[in-house]
Design an enzyme around this catalytic site. Structure first.
Site, PDB file in Angstrom:
ATOM      1  N   TYR A  48       0.939  -1.173   0.056  1.00 57.23           N
ATOM      2  CA  TYR A  48      -0.098   0.008  -0.094  1.00 57.23           C
ATOM      3  C   TYR A  48       0.859   1.142  -0.005  1.00 57.23           C
ATOM      4  O   TYR A  48       1.443   1.536   1.029  1.00 57.23           O
ATOM      5  CB  TYR A  48      -0.964  -0.079   1.199  1.00 57.23           C
ATOM      6  CG  TYR A  48      -1.922   1.217   1.392  1.00 57.23           C
ATOM      7  CD1 TYR A  48      -2.400   1.756   0.219  1.00 57.23           C
ATOM      8  CD2 TYR A  48      -2.302   1.797   2.528  1.00 57.23           C
ATOM      9  CE1 TYR A  48      -3.468   2.954   0.261  1.00 57.23           C
ATOM     10  CE2 TYR A  48      -3.142   2.799   2.762  1.00 57.23           C
ATOM     11  CZ  TYR A  48      -3.502   3.359   1.404  1.00 57.23           C
ATOM     12  OH  TYR A  48      -4.233   4.525   1.785  1.00 57.23           O
ATOM     13  N   ASP A  76      -2.444  -1.503  -3.964  1.00 55.95           N
ATOM     14  CA  ASP A  76      -2.627  -0.083  -4.415  1.00 55.95           C
ATOM     15  C   ASP A  76      -1.331   0.790  -4.437  1.00 55.95           C
ATOM     16  O   ASP A  76      -0.972   1.094  -3.322  1.00 55.95           O
ATOM     17  CB  ASP A  76      -3.726   0.312  -3.480  1.00 55.95           C
ATOM     18  CG  ASP A  76      -3.872   1.989  -3.630  1.00 55.95           C
ATOM     19  OD1 ASP A  76      -3.492   2.607  -4.531  1.00 55.95           O
ATOM     20  OD2 ASP A  76      -4.678   2.591  -2.777  1.00 55.95           O
ATOM     21  N   HIS A 118     -12.346   1.577  -4.620  1.00 55.48           N
ATOM     22  CA  HIS A 118     -11.401   0.948  -5.563  1.00 55.48           C
ATOM     23  C   HIS A 118     -12.270  -0.471  -5.921  1.00 55.48           C
ATOM     24  O   HIS A 118     -12.970  -0.927  -5.102  1.00 55.48           O
ATOM     25  CB  HIS A 118     -10.023   0.404  -4.866  1.00 55.48           C
ATOM     26  CG  HIS A 118      -9.256   1.529  -4.444  1.00 55.48           C
ATOM     27  ND1 HIS A 118      -7.728   1.655  -5.251  1.00 55.48           N
ATOM     28  CD2 HIS A 118      -9.353   2.439  -3.661  1.00 55.48           C
ATOM     29  CE1 HIS A 118      -7.319   2.841  -4.634  1.00 55.48           C
ATOM     30  NE2 HIS A 118      -8.023   3.181  -3.692  1.00 55.48           N
TER      31      HIS A 118
END
Length: 262
Positions: free
Chosen positions: A107, A150, A253
Protein backbone atom coordinates in the site's frame (compact mmCIF):
# COMPACT_ATOMS: atom_id res chain seq x y z
CA UNK A 1 -1.10 -25.86 -9.44
CA UNK A 2 -3.61 -23.25 -10.59
CA UNK A 3 -4.68 -20.41 -8.34
CA UNK A 4 -6.51 -17.13 -8.72
CA UNK A 5 -5.31 -14.05 -6.90
CA UNK A 6 -7.12 -10.77 -6.25
CA UNK A 7 -5.97 -7.43 -4.86
CA UNK A 8 -8.35 -4.86 -3.42
CA UNK A 9 -8.03 -1.63 -1.45
CA UNK A 10 -10.95 -2.26 0.89
CA UNK A 11 -10.89 1.10 2.76
CA UNK A 12 -11.63 -0.47 6.18
CA UNK A 13 -11.87 -4.23 6.44
CA UNK A 14 -14.11 -4.03 9.50
CA UNK A 15 -16.53 -1.55 7.98
CA UNK A 16 -16.69 -3.59 4.77
CA UNK A 17 -16.46 -7.10 6.20
CA UNK A 18 -19.70 -8.01 4.40
CA UNK A 19 -18.29 -6.88 1.06
CA UNK A 20 -15.15 -8.97 1.55
CA UNK A 21 -17.31 -11.98 2.37
CA UNK A 22 -19.45 -11.31 -0.70
CA UNK A 23 -16.39 -11.22 -2.95
CA UNK A 24 -15.09 -14.40 -1.34
CA UNK A 25 -18.43 -16.10 -1.90
CA UNK A 26 -19.17 -14.89 -5.42
CA UNK A 27 -15.66 -14.87 -6.93
CA UNK A 28 -13.75 -17.19 -4.56
CA UNK A 29 -10.18 -16.16 -5.32
CA UNK A 30 -7.68 -18.55 -3.76
CA UNK A 31 -5.67 -15.59 -2.43
CA UNK A 32 -7.08 -12.17 -1.56
CA UNK A 33 -4.74 -9.26 -0.82
CA UNK A 34 -6.27 -6.28 0.96
CA UNK A 35 -4.93 -2.78 1.51
CA UNK A 36 -6.01 0.12 3.71
CA UNK A 37 -7.47 -2.31 6.23
CA UNK A 38 -7.51 0.40 8.93
CA UNK A 39 -7.43 -2.17 11.71
CA UNK A 40 -5.03 -3.73 14.19
CA UNK A 41 -4.34 -7.30 13.10
CA UNK A 42 -6.16 -8.78 16.11
CA UNK A 43 -9.36 -6.94 15.17
CA UNK A 44 -9.47 -8.05 11.53
CA UNK A 45 -12.62 -10.23 11.30
CA UNK A 46 -10.60 -13.33 10.46
CA UNK A 47 -13.19 -15.77 11.85
CA UNK A 48 -15.71 -14.72 9.20
CA UNK A 49 -13.16 -15.19 6.44
CA UNK A 50 -11.94 -18.49 7.88
CA UNK A 51 -15.51 -19.79 7.79
CA UNK A 52 -15.48 -19.19 4.03
CA UNK A 53 -12.31 -21.26 3.58
CA UNK A 54 -9.63 -18.61 4.04
CA UNK A 55 -7.74 -20.38 6.80
CA UNK A 56 -4.44 -18.54 6.40
CA UNK A 57 -3.66 -14.88 6.98
CA UNK A 58 -0.54 -12.77 7.17
CA UNK A 59 -1.04 -9.11 8.01
CA UNK A 60 0.31 -5.87 9.37
CA UNK A 61 -2.14 -3.46 10.94
CA UNK A 62 -2.65 -0.07 12.52
CA UNK A 63 -5.64 1.44 14.28
CA UNK A 64 -7.73 3.39 11.78
CA UNK A 65 -4.93 3.81 9.26
CA UNK A 66 -3.02 1.92 6.54
CA UNK A 67 -2.83 -1.86 7.04
CA UNK A 68 -2.26 -4.76 4.65
CA UNK A 69 -3.42 -8.37 4.79
CA UNK A 70 -3.21 -11.49 2.65
CA UNK A 71 -5.99 -14.04 3.12
CA UNK A 72 -5.51 -17.44 1.54
CA UNK A 73 -7.26 -20.74 1.05
CA UNK A 74 -3.84 -22.21 0.29
CA UNK A 75 -1.24 -22.85 2.99
CA UNK A 76 0.86 -19.73 3.38
CA UNK A 77 3.52 -18.47 5.75
CA UNK A 78 4.73 -14.95 6.39
CA UNK A 79 7.84 -14.18 4.35
CA UNK A 80 8.57 -10.52 5.08
CA UNK A 81 7.21 -7.26 6.41
CA UNK A 82 9.25 -4.16 5.62
CA UNK A 83 8.93 -0.62 6.91
CA UNK A 84 9.62 1.18 3.66
CA UNK A 85 11.04 4.70 4.00
CA UNK A 86 11.08 4.11 7.77
CA UNK A 87 7.65 5.69 8.14
CA UNK A 88 6.42 3.35 10.84
CA UNK A 89 3.42 2.53 8.67
CA UNK A 90 1.83 -0.88 8.03
CA UNK A 91 2.21 -0.79 4.24
CA UNK A 92 3.87 -4.07 3.29
CA UNK A 93 3.41 -7.76 3.98
CA UNK A 94 4.63 -10.81 2.07
CA UNK A 95 3.50 -14.41 2.25
CA UNK A 96 4.93 -17.55 0.68
CA UNK A 97 2.86 -20.40 -0.70
CA UNK A 98 3.92 -24.04 -0.53
CA UNK A 99 4.93 -23.97 -4.20
CA UNK A 100 7.57 -21.35 -3.33
CA UNK A 101 5.75 -18.35 -4.80
CA UNK A 102 6.17 -15.20 -2.72
CA UNK A 103 3.34 -12.66 -2.78
CA UNK A 104 4.19 -9.07 -1.89
CA UNK A 105 1.25 -6.88 -0.89
CA UNK A 106 1.92 -3.10 -0.94
CA UNK A 107 0.00 0.00 0.00
CA UNK A 108 2.08 2.89 -1.34
CA UNK A 109 1.40 6.29 0.28
CA UNK A 110 -1.12 8.39 -1.62
CA UNK A 111 1.12 11.44 -1.44
CA UNK A 112 -1.27 14.23 -0.51
CA UNK A 113 -2.53 16.87 -2.92
CA UNK A 114 0.53 18.95 -3.87
CA UNK A 115 3.13 17.21 -6.09
CA UNK A 116 6.10 18.95 -4.51
CA UNK A 117 8.16 17.38 -1.74
CA UNK A 118 9.29 20.80 -0.48
CA UNK A 119 5.72 21.96 0.04
CA UNK A 120 4.18 18.60 0.92
CA UNK A 121 5.83 16.13 3.29
CA UNK A 122 3.48 13.35 2.18
CA UNK A 123 4.61 13.61 -1.41
CA UNK A 124 8.23 13.29 -0.32
CA UNK A 125 7.32 10.23 1.73
CA UNK A 126 5.73 8.65 -1.31
CA UNK A 127 8.82 9.19 -3.45
CA UNK A 128 11.07 7.90 -0.66
CA UNK A 129 8.89 4.80 -0.27
CA UNK A 130 9.20 4.05 -3.99
CA UNK A 131 12.96 4.64 -3.92
CA UNK A 132 13.30 2.18 -1.03
CA UNK A 133 11.27 -0.39 -3.02
CA UNK A 134 13.53 0.14 -6.03
CA UNK A 135 16.70 -0.29 -3.99
CA UNK A 136 15.39 -3.45 -2.33
CA UNK A 137 14.53 -5.09 -5.65
CA UNK A 138 17.81 -4.00 -7.19
CA UNK A 139 19.79 -5.50 -4.31
CA UNK A 140 17.95 -8.82 -4.25
CA UNK A 141 16.44 -9.60 -7.63
CA UNK A 142 13.15 -11.32 -6.79
CA UNK A 143 12.28 -14.65 -8.35
CA UNK A 144 9.06 -16.63 -8.42
CA UNK A 145 7.28 -13.62 -6.99
CA UNK A 146 4.07 -11.67 -7.40
CA UNK A 147 3.66 -8.03 -6.40
CA UNK A 148 0.21 -6.58 -5.89
CA UNK A 149 -1.43 -3.65 -4.24
CA UNK A 150 -2.63 -0.11 -4.31
CA UNK A 151 0.49 1.54 -5.68
CA UNK A 152 -1.33 4.88 -5.92
CA UNK A 153 0.10 5.65 -9.36
CA UNK A 154 -1.58 5.34 -12.75
CA UNK A 155 1.48 5.09 -15.03
CA UNK A 156 0.14 4.95 -18.59
CA UNK A 157 -1.79 7.57 -20.53
CA UNK A 158 -4.67 5.12 -20.89
CA UNK A 159 -4.60 4.38 -17.14
CA UNK A 160 -6.36 7.70 -16.52
CA UNK A 161 -9.46 9.35 -17.92
CA UNK A 162 -7.55 12.39 -19.20
CA UNK A 163 -3.76 12.29 -19.47
CA UNK A 164 -3.20 16.02 -20.03
CA UNK A 165 -5.62 17.07 -17.29
CA UNK A 166 -3.91 14.82 -14.73
CA UNK A 167 -0.25 15.54 -15.48
CA UNK A 168 -0.07 17.87 -12.47
CA UNK A 169 -2.36 15.76 -10.28
CA UNK A 170 -0.81 13.44 -7.68
CA UNK A 171 -0.92 9.82 -8.92
CA UNK A 172 -0.10 10.66 -12.55
CA UNK A 173 2.72 13.21 -12.40
CA UNK A 174 5.85 12.44 -14.45
CA UNK A 175 8.07 12.16 -11.36
CA UNK A 176 5.78 9.55 -9.79
CA UNK A 177 5.55 7.59 -13.02
CA UNK A 178 9.33 7.67 -13.33
CA UNK A 179 9.76 6.40 -9.77
CA UNK A 180 7.29 3.56 -10.39
CA UNK A 181 9.04 2.71 -13.67
CA UNK A 182 12.31 2.40 -11.76
CA UNK A 183 10.68 0.09 -9.20
CA UNK A 184 9.36 -2.10 -11.98
CA UNK A 185 12.70 -2.18 -13.81
CA UNK A 186 14.66 -2.97 -10.64
CA UNK A 187 12.77 -6.23 -10.20
CA UNK A 188 12.15 -6.89 -13.89
CA UNK A 189 8.48 -6.97 -12.92
CA UNK A 190 5.92 -7.73 -15.63
CA UNK A 191 2.64 -5.79 -15.42
CA UNK A 192 0.35 -8.81 -15.68
CA UNK A 193 -2.81 -6.77 -16.10
CA UNK A 194 -1.43 -4.96 -19.12
CA UNK A 195 0.15 -8.14 -20.45
CA UNK A 196 -3.34 -9.60 -20.66
CA UNK A 197 -5.16 -6.35 -21.53
CA UNK A 198 -2.56 -4.39 -23.50
CA UNK A 199 -4.79 -1.77 -25.08
CA UNK A 200 -7.52 0.62 -24.02
CA UNK A 201 -8.50 2.65 -21.01
CA UNK A 202 -8.49 0.65 -17.81
CA UNK A 203 -9.36 1.90 -14.33
CA UNK A 204 -9.55 0.45 -10.81
CA UNK A 205 -10.44 3.60 -8.82
CA UNK A 206 -13.22 6.17 -9.06
CA UNK A 207 -13.46 9.06 -6.60
CA UNK A 208 -16.15 9.21 -3.95
CA UNK A 209 -16.53 12.87 -4.94
CA UNK A 210 -18.28 11.89 -8.16
CA UNK A 211 -21.88 10.83 -7.43
CA UNK A 212 -22.20 9.60 -11.02
CA UNK A 213 -18.88 7.75 -10.95
CA UNK A 214 -20.03 5.14 -13.48
CA UNK A 215 -21.45 7.57 -16.01
CA UNK A 216 -18.69 10.17 -15.67
CA UNK A 217 -16.07 7.38 -15.67
CA UNK A 218 -13.23 9.62 -14.50
CA UNK A 219 -11.15 6.71 -13.25
CA UNK A 220 -7.52 5.83 -12.70
CA UNK A 221 -5.69 2.48 -12.62
CA UNK A 222 -4.03 2.73 -9.21
CA UNK A 223 -4.15 -0.99 -8.32
CA UNK A 224 -1.60 -3.30 -9.87
CA UNK A 225 -0.69 -6.94 -10.22
CA UNK A 226 2.87 -7.74 -11.32
CA UNK A 227 4.95 -10.91 -11.56
CA UNK A 228 8.60 -11.76 -12.05
CA UNK A 229 9.54 -12.93 -15.57
CA UNK A 230 10.02 -16.56 -14.48
CA UNK A 231 6.29 -16.90 -13.72
CA UNK A 232 4.67 -14.03 -15.63
CA UNK A 233 3.97 -16.21 -18.65
CA UNK A 234 1.91 -18.50 -16.40
CA UNK A 235 -0.49 -15.65 -15.63
CA UNK A 236 -3.72 -15.16 -17.53
CA UNK A 237 -7.39 -14.12 -17.27
CA UNK A 238 -6.70 -10.67 -15.84
CA UNK A 239 -9.77 -8.60 -15.05
CA UNK A 240 -10.94 -5.65 -12.98
CA UNK A 241 -14.33 -6.14 -11.32
CA UNK A 242 -15.72 -2.71 -12.02
CA UNK A 243 -19.19 -3.72 -10.81
CA UNK A 244 -17.88 -4.04 -7.24
CA UNK A 245 -17.41 -0.25 -7.15
CA UNK A 246 -21.20 -0.05 -7.41
CA UNK A 247 -21.95 -2.29 -4.41
CA UNK A 248 -23.67 -0.72 -1.42
CA UNK A 249 -21.29 1.41 0.69
CA UNK A 250 -18.35 0.40 -1.50
CA UNK A 251 -14.67 1.04 -1.41
CA UNK A 252 -13.61 3.57 -4.04
CA UNK A 253 -11.40 0.84 -5.53
CA UNK A 254 -12.39 -2.23 -7.52
CA UNK A 255 -10.59 -5.58 -7.13
CA UNK A 256 -8.05 -6.70 -9.71
CA UNK A 257 -7.75 -10.42 -10.56
CA UNK A 258 -5.35 -12.77 -12.35
CA UNK A 259 -4.97 -16.55 -12.52
CA UNK A 260 -1.63 -18.39 -12.45
CA UNK A 261 -0.90 -21.91 -13.71
CA UNK A 262 2.20 -22.97 -11.79
Amino acid sequence: MTFTLATWNINSVRLREALVCRLMTEEAPDVLCLQECKSPVEKIPFAAFEALGYRYMVARGQKGYNGVAILSKLPMEEAAAEDYANLGHARHIAGQLENGVTIHNFYVPAGGDVPDREQNVKFGQKLDFLTHMRDDFMAAKPQKSILVGDLNIAPREDDVWNHKALLKIVSHTPIEVEHLTQVQAAGDWVDVTRKDIPEGRLYSWWSYRSPDWDGADKGRRLDHLWATPDIASAAHSSRILRAVRGWEQPSDHAPVFATFDL
